[in-house]
Motif scaffolding. Structure first.
Motif, PDB file in Angstrom:
ATOM      1  N   LEU A 120      49.307  38.418  35.844  1.00  0.00           N
ATOM      2  CA  LEU A 120      50.415  39.249  35.411  1.00  0.00           C
ATOM      3  C   LEU A 120      50.120  40.728  35.645  1.00  0.00           C
ATOM      4  CD1 LEU A 120      53.168  39.433  34.062  1.00  0.00           C
ATOM      5  CD2 LEU A 120      52.023  39.364  31.842  1.00  0.00           C
ATOM      6  N   LEU A 121      48.859  41.117  35.464  1.00  0.00           N
ATOM      7  CA  LEU A 121      48.460  42.510  35.673  1.00  0.00           C
ATOM      8  C   LEU A 121      48.791  42.970  37.089  1.00  0.00           C
ATOM      9  CD1 LEU A 121      46.894  45.062  34.672  1.00  0.00           C
ATOM     10  CD2 LEU A 121      44.830  43.975  35.569  1.00  0.00           C
ATOM     11  N   ASN A 122      48.602  42.082  38.056  1.00  0.00           N
ATOM     12  CA  ASN A 122      48.894  42.432  39.458  1.00  0.00           C
ATOM     13  C   ASN A 122      50.359  42.780  39.671  1.00  0.00           C
ATOM     14  OD1 ASN A 122      46.233  41.954  40.244  1.00  0.00           O
ATOM     15  ND2 ASN A 122      46.612  39.780  40.625  1.00  0.00           N
ATOM     16  N   PHE A 123      51.236  42.164  38.869  1.00  0.00           N
ATOM     17  CA  PHE A 123      52.665  42.402  39.026  1.00  0.00           C
ATOM     18  C   PHE A 123      53.146  43.654  38.309  1.00  0.00           C
ATOM     19  CE2 PHE A 123      52.477  37.796  39.874  1.00  0.00           C
ATOM     20  CZ  PHE A 123      53.205  37.738  41.058  1.00  0.00           C
ATOM     21  N   ILE A 124      52.467  44.042  37.231  1.00  0.00           N
ATOM     22  CA  ILE A 124      53.024  45.127  36.411  1.00  0.00           C
ATOM     23  C   ILE A 124      52.193  46.411  36.388  1.00  0.00           C
ATOM     24  CG2 ILE A 124      54.102  43.426  34.897  1.00  0.00           C
ATOM     25  CD1 ILE A 124      52.049  44.149  32.757  1.00  0.00           C
ATOM     26  N   GLN A 125      50.977  46.394  36.937  1.00  0.00           N
ATOM     27  CA  GLN A 125      50.111  47.563  36.798  1.00  0.00           C
ATOM     28  C   GLN A 125      50.658  48.817  37.483  1.00  0.00           C
ATOM     29  OE1 GLN A 125      46.267  46.741  38.472  1.00  0.00           O
ATOM     30  NE2 GLN A 125      47.073  45.987  40.420  1.00  0.00           N
TER      31      GLN A 125
END
Length: 336
Positions: A120-125
């Motif tokens: 998820l971090l990859n999508f929202i960072q």
């Protein structure tokens, strides 16, 4: 059903509680806020008579909503809609789902709650900090803490501040953010109108992140938003959290605590906390504190809270100087 449609939600709740009887209603009251209990009690008192038809309609509606909530928990909105259509028909199913989302507030971003935090971090960072704050407000503290700990140091404090200051968010804004994630993750989305974020949300996250991340965020907030930082810090460790300390730490804390403050603080604490304290005092001192508690009689809650806060401040000071360790979990490591 014509009569039932003119009944307010408060009236329906009162009718349901009357139908359940006093014992079951008392169990329900344990999960309600004080003002909700007052409103319902007044409504129940003002309800003189209920026709069998109205009573049956209210109970049926409650059953249908409970059924829908169970289906949603098992497989989401789509799954619930499919099963309800088979059981109740298409129109009735949509009516129940509509009532459920309005009253029980099905949370948005449900589709990412089971997504791995690192993925998820990859999508929202790279999203705006306000967008990240909005998303993290709806996730579990463990998910949010893992993500916020992986952000760059300058973004950590910014996102934490935005979560704490967040109050209500427009459904349209939530829809737009969900659309973006939907296109990235190709998942279904839900709608919500709930209150999100706030100090409690950021406290839950900070209590779960590692100590280094927590310190960085709090130090940054103390510079940028000192009042907010103080409010967060007050909620991060309450007097009852003394149970998180081991015996050695409790003994160290008690060395700096005034006996009178201790007696007043314990007057408003539960038996578990009292036992944890007394077990770490000498028998003579424990007896003396207990006698002081008995002799002082009733104590104002304000005085109890002030005494407890003094002890909490001592605990924080000792933790900051690394004299004691608070076992929060979520990443703290004890090196011996």
């Amino acid at each position: 059903m014509a009569k039932e449609e003119h009944i307010s939600g408060l009236q329906k709740a009162a009718i349901l509680l009357i139908a359940l009887g006093p014992e079951k209603s008392a169990l329900v009251f344990k999960h309600l806020k004080e003002e909700e209990i007052e409103e319902l009690t007044l409504e129940i008192a003002n309800t003189r008579s209920i026709t069998p038809q109205i009573k049956e309609e209210v109970i049926n509606e409650f059953y249908e909503i409970c059924l829908a909530q169970q289906y949603i928990a098992e497989g989401g909105i789509g799954y619930a809609k499919e099963l309800l259509e088979k059981a109740l028909g298409a129109d009735k199913a949509m009516d129940v789902i509509g009532k459920l989302t309005a009253s029980l507030q099905v949370k948005p971003f449900e589709f990412i709650r089971k997504t791995d935090a690192s993925q998820l971090l990859n999508f929202i960072q790279d999203e705006h900090p306000q967008t990240i704050a909005l998303i993290l407000s709806y996730l579990s503290p463990s998910q949010s803490s893992s993500i916020i700990a992986s952000l760059t140091p300058d973004r950590q404090a910014d996102v934490a501040k935005r979560i704490a200051l967040m109050d209500r968010t427009s459904p349209d804004v939530i829809k737009e953010v969900e659309k973006v994630l939907e296109s990235k993750l190709a998942s279904l989305v839900n709608q919500d109108y709930t209150i999100i974020g706030g100090v409690d949300a950021v406290v839950e996250i900070l209590n779960t992140v590692d100590r280094g991340t927590e310190k960085h965020i709090m130090e940054s907030l103390e510079i940028e938003e000192p009042e907010l930082a103080d409010e967060i810090r007050k909620k991060m460790f309450v007097f009852e959290d003394v149970l998180l300390l081991d015996d050695r730490a409790i003994q160290r804390v008690l060395r700096d605590v005034d006996n009178n403050d201790l007696a007043i603080a314990l007057k408003g604490s539960n038996e578990q906390v009292q036992n944890a304290i007394f077990n770490n005092l000498s028998k003579r001192l424990a007896v003396m504190i207990k006698e002081d508690m008995d002799f002082m009689g009733p104590v104002r809650m304000k005085d109890v809270e002030e005494a407890q806060q003094k002890i909490v401040n001592i605990i924080r000071k000792l933790e900051d100087s690394a004299e004691i360790v608070i076992s929060r979990g979520g990443g703290d490591e004890i090196v011996v």
